[in-house]
Design a protein around this motif. Sequence first.
Motif, PDB file in Angstrom:
ATOM      1  N   ALA A  89      -3.284  -2.859   9.668  1.00 44.79           N
ATOM      2  CA  ALA A  89      -3.255  -4.115   8.911  1.00 44.79           C
ATOM      3  C   ALA A  89      -2.476  -3.945   7.606  1.00 44.79           C
ATOM      4  CB  ALA A  89      -4.673  -4.588   8.625  1.00 44.79           C
ATOM      5  N   ILE A  90      -2.723  -2.821   6.908  1.00 47.71           N
ATOM      6  CA  ILE A  90      -1.982  -2.548   5.669  1.00 47.71           C
ATOM      7  C   ILE A  90      -0.490  -2.453   5.971  1.00 47.71           C
ATOM      8  CG2 ILE A  90      -1.581  -0.869   3.816  1.00 47.71           C
ATOM      9  CD1 ILE A  90      -4.561  -0.111   4.018  1.00 47.71           C
ATOM     10  N   CYS A  91      -0.170  -1.798   7.063  1.00 48.19           N
ATOM     11  CA  CYS A  91       1.231  -1.666   7.466  1.00 48.19           C
ATOM     12  C   CYS A  91       1.870  -3.041   7.659  1.00 48.19           C
ATOM     13  CB  CYS A  91       1.317  -0.847   8.749  1.00 48.19           C
ATOM     14  SG  CYS A  91       3.010  -0.482   9.277  1.00 48.19           S
ATOM     15  N   GLU A  92       1.153  -3.940   8.300  1.00 47.66           N
ATOM     16  CA  GLU A  92       1.684  -5.307   8.502  1.00 47.66           C
ATOM     17  C   GLU A  92       1.833  -6.040   7.175  1.00 47.66           C
ATOM     18  OE1 GLU A  92       0.066  -7.855  11.464  1.00 47.66           O
ATOM     19  OE2 GLU A  92       0.193  -6.351  13.051  1.00 47.66           O
ATOM     20  N   PHE A  93       0.923  -5.791   6.233  1.00 42.94           N
ATOM     21  CA  PHE A  93       1.031  -6.427   4.915  1.00 42.94           C
ATOM     22  C   PHE A  93       2.377  -6.111   4.265  1.00 42.94           C
ATOM     23  CE2 PHE A  93      -3.862  -6.329   3.964  1.00 42.94           C
ATOM     24  CZ  PHE A  93      -4.033  -7.433   4.774  1.00 42.94           C
ATOM     25  N   VAL A  94       2.768  -4.830   4.330  1.00 41.27           N
ATOM     26  CA  VAL A  94       3.920  -4.380   3.533  1.00 41.27           C
ATOM     27  C   VAL A  94       5.210  -4.143   4.324  1.00 41.27           C
ATOM     28  CG1 VAL A  94       2.445  -3.369   1.761  1.00 41.27           C
ATOM     29  CG2 VAL A  94       3.147  -1.963   3.684  1.00 41.27           C
ATOM     30  N   LYS A  95       5.096  -3.999   5.643  1.00 43.72           N
ATOM     31  CA  LYS A  95       6.284  -3.641   6.432  1.00 43.72           C
ATOM     32  C   LYS A  95       6.766  -4.745   7.377  1.00 43.72           C
ATOM     33  CE  LYS A  95       6.283   0.729   4.995  1.00 43.72           C
ATOM     34  NZ  LYS A  95       7.374   1.317   4.159  1.00 43.72           N
ATOM     35  N   PHE A  96       5.991  -5.828   7.486  1.00 42.56           N
ATOM     36  CA  PHE A  96       6.361  -6.885   8.429  1.00 42.56           C
ATOM     37  C   PHE A  96       6.390  -8.231   7.695  1.00 42.56           C
ATOM     38  CE2 PHE A  96       4.920  -3.398  10.942  1.00 42.56           C
ATOM     39  CZ  PHE A  96       5.672  -3.449  12.115  1.00 42.56           C
TER      40      PHE A  96
ATOM     41  N   LYS B 184      -5.451  -9.088  -1.768  1.00 39.05           N
ATOM     42  CA  LYS B 184      -5.456  -9.742  -3.080  1.00 39.05           C
ATOM     43  C   LYS B 184      -4.828  -8.846  -4.139  1.00 39.05           C
ATOM     44  CE  LYS B 184      -9.414 -12.779  -2.263  1.00 39.05           C
ATOM     45  NZ  LYS B 184     -10.863 -13.027  -2.531  1.00 39.05           N
ATOM     46  N   GLU B 185      -5.127  -7.551  -4.043  1.00 40.93           N
ATOM     47  CA  GLU B 185      -4.554  -6.590  -4.989  1.00 40.93           C
ATOM     48  C   GLU B 185      -3.043  -6.515  -4.824  1.00 40.93           C
ATOM     49  OE1 GLU B 185      -4.603  -1.896  -4.984  1.00 40.93           O
ATOM     50  OE2 GLU B 185      -6.563  -2.659  -5.622  1.00 40.93           O
ATOM     51  N   TYR B 186      -2.587  -6.478  -3.582  1.00 45.15           N
ATOM     52  CA  TYR B 186      -1.143  -6.432  -3.305  1.00 45.15           C
ATOM     53  C   TYR B 186      -0.445  -7.687  -3.811  1.00 45.15           C
ATOM     54  CZ  TYR B 186      -1.322  -2.285  -0.271  1.00 45.15           C
ATOM     55  OH  TYR B 186      -1.458  -1.015   0.216  1.00 45.15           O
ATOM     56  N   GLN B 187      -1.110  -8.819  -3.630  1.00 45.91           N
ATOM     57  CA  GLN B 187      -0.508 -10.076  -4.074  1.00 45.91           C
ATOM     58  C   GLN B 187      -0.367 -10.095  -5.594  1.00 45.91           C
ATOM     59  OE1 GLN B 187      -2.380 -13.524  -2.438  1.00 45.91           O
ATOM     60  NE2 GLN B 187      -0.957 -14.953  -3.388  1.00 45.91           N
ATOM     61  N   GLU B 188      -1.388  -9.622  -6.288  1.00 44.31           N
ATOM     62  CA  GLU B 188      -1.347  -9.570  -7.758  1.00 44.31           C
ATOM     63  C   GLU B 188      -0.285  -8.606  -8.263  1.00 44.31           C
ATOM     64  OE1 GLU B 188      -5.283  -8.520  -8.905  1.00 44.31           O
ATOM     65  OE2 GLU B 188      -6.172 -10.449  -8.313  1.00 44.31           O
ATOM     66  N   ASN B 189      -0.108  -7.492  -7.527  1.00 40.67           N
ATOM     67  CA  ASN B 189       0.845  -6.460  -7.951  1.00 40.67           C
ATOM     68  C   ASN B 189       2.249  -6.658  -7.381  1.00 40.67           C
ATOM     69  OD1 ASN B 189      -1.317  -5.273  -9.229  1.00 40.67           O
ATOM     70  ND2 ASN B 189      -1.727  -3.804  -7.604  1.00 40.67           N
ATOM     71  N   GLY B 190       2.424  -7.713  -6.604  1.00 40.07           N
ATOM     72  CA  GLY B 190       3.738  -7.980  -6.024  1.00 40.07           C
ATOM     73  C   GLY B 190       4.114  -7.041  -4.898  1.00 40.07           C
TER      74      GLY B 190
ATOM     75  N   LEU C 122       2.972  -7.349  -1.708  1.00 41.74           N
ATOM     76  CA  LEU C 122       3.007  -8.025  -0.414  1.00 41.74           C
ATOM     77  C   LEU C 122       4.441  -8.389  -0.077  1.00 41.74           C
ATOM     78  CD1 LEU C 122       0.002 -10.520  -0.153  1.00 41.74           C
ATOM     79  CD2 LEU C 122       0.415  -8.489   1.214  1.00 41.74           C
ATOM     80  N   ASN C 123       4.939  -7.835   0.982  1.00 38.98           N
ATOM     81  CA  ASN C 123       6.326  -8.076   1.373  1.00 38.98           C
ATOM     82  C   ASN C 123       6.382  -9.208   2.397  1.00 38.98           C
ATOM     83  OD1 ASN C 123       9.066  -7.851   1.830  1.00 38.98           O
ATOM     84  ND2 ASN C 123       8.867  -6.105   3.210  1.00 38.98           N
ATOM     85  N   LYS C 124       6.349 -10.444   1.914  1.00 37.85           N
ATOM     86  CA  LYS C 124       6.352 -11.588   2.810  1.00 37.85           C
ATOM     87  C   LYS C 124       7.460 -12.554   2.440  1.00 37.85           C
ATOM     88  CE  LYS C 124       2.778 -10.050   4.965  1.00 37.85           C
ATOM     89  NZ  LYS C 124       2.919  -9.520   6.342  1.00 37.85           N
ATOM     90  N   VAL C 125       8.135 -13.111   3.442  1.00 39.35           N
ATOM     91  CA  VAL C 125       9.186 -14.087   3.195  1.00 39.35           C
ATOM     92  C   VAL C 125       8.847 -15.370   3.948  1.00 39.35           C
ATOM     93  CG1 VAL C 125      10.989 -12.371   2.846  1.00 39.35           C
ATOM     94  CG2 VAL C 125      10.539 -13.208   5.145  1.00 39.35           C
ATOM     95  N   GLY C 126       9.256 -16.488   3.375  1.00 44.01           N
ATOM     96  CA  GLY C 126       8.987 -17.766   4.032  1.00 44.01           C
ATOM     97  C   GLY C 126       7.726 -18.404   3.497  1.00 44.01           C
ATOM     98  N   ARG C 127       7.630 -19.712   3.678  1.00 39.90           N
ATOM     99  CA  ARG C 127       6.481 -20.455   3.166  1.00 39.90           C
ATOM    100  C   ARG C 127       5.240 -20.221   4.010  1.00 39.90           C
ATOM    101  NH1 ARG C 127       8.034 -26.583   2.137  1.00 39.90           N
ATOM    102  NH2 ARG C 127       5.913 -26.479   1.296  1.00 39.90           N
ATOM    103  N   GLY C 128       4.094 -20.188   3.359  1.00 39.92           N
ATOM    104  CA  GLY C 128       2.825 -20.102   4.065  1.00 39.92           C
ATOM    105  C   GLY C 128       2.487 -18.718   4.602  1.00 39.92           C
ATOM    106  N   LEU C 129       3.225 -17.698   4.188  1.00 38.82           N
ATOM    107  CA  LEU C 129       2.984 -16.358   4.713  1.00 38.82           C
ATOM    108  C   LEU C 129       2.020 -15.533   3.857  1.00 38.82           C
ATOM    109  CD1 LEU C 129       6.531 -15.342   5.992  1.00 38.82           C
ATOM    110  CD2 LEU C 129       4.593 -16.171   7.304  1.00 38.82           C
ATOM    111  N   MET C 130       1.720 -16.007   2.694  1.00 38.23           N
ATOM    112  CA  MET C 130       0.819 -15.257   1.807  1.00 38.23           C
ATOM    113  C   MET C 130      -0.640 -15.491   2.215  1.00 38.23           C
ATOM    114  SD  MET C 130       3.019 -13.736  -0.053  1.00 38.23           S
ATOM    115  CE  MET C 130       2.292 -13.153  -1.575  1.00 38.23           C
TER     116      MET C 130
END
Length: 314
Positions: free
Chosen positions: A254-261, A298-304, A306-314
Amino acid sequence: MLTRRHIRVKVMQSLYSMKQTQSGNLDKEEKFLLFSIDQMYDLFLINLQLLVEIRKYEADFLSKSQKKYLATTEEKNPNTKFVNNELLMLLEKNEQLDTELENKKINCWQLDDEYVAILWKEIKESDLYKDYMHTKQSTFKEDKDFVIDIFKEIVAPNDKLYEYIEDKKLTWIDDLPLVNTSIIKMLRKIKPSYDESMVLPKLYKDIEDKKYARDIFRKTALNGEEYAKEIDGKTPNWDQDRIAELDKAIIKMAICEFVKFPSIPVKVTINEYLEIAKEYSTPKSSIFINGILDKISKEYQENGKLNKVGRGLM
């Protein structure tokens, strides 16, 4: 045919196995993972072939009955509705099915034909068969509905067939529900206009799914130690050693998907792995995992992070 969830399950099982065996050969483990996924298609072909062999068994039975020295009138002029079932005939004549079975050298129902006989007998004794054979003529829809019903109610849930499949290949037991569902979906889509060139479903929906299988496996395995550190501090009442290895594999993926996908939404990742935990881990694992993933996301989102692109992915 293959869903992303099943890919995740296969990868989870491979990561868990790597940890248990202390294997560090990533190339070898990836090769085995993809081989295990490919084997699902063999199971799909085998179950389709089983339907064909049951029809052949009925045809052979009627032929032998007609040749009896003291054959009854009914045996001399049998109801051939089952033998002439249009859907089963389409499967038997299907060129792709024949080619796949031949190329893969799959002939288990010739070697283990007693299972064909067991299922044929159960079908013959069922109310489904009796109702279907009440007349001698049928429409394509009736033929299709009958085949789907006997597969769902007699073939798929058969205990002896389940044991046979488990003995042939242990990993097939986890694959069986998906394979059976895929077969039912395929049968429902078949139309009377189809012929022997009817195309069977593919194992992977597209090339991206196969790439995803490789990527989630490799990226999780290669970054496993880093992801393990992320879990520290998120479990105040648990030491790392007390967390089940299967749960660790799920959290790391899951962590891998947060940051690598970048294209997979956080909510999708969390929901998918919680469902996997409910099915494969301990009763309380999904609650435990949900708490950790919620904190990390939540921690990743606060620290920037989370590697997500596009709307609604957060």
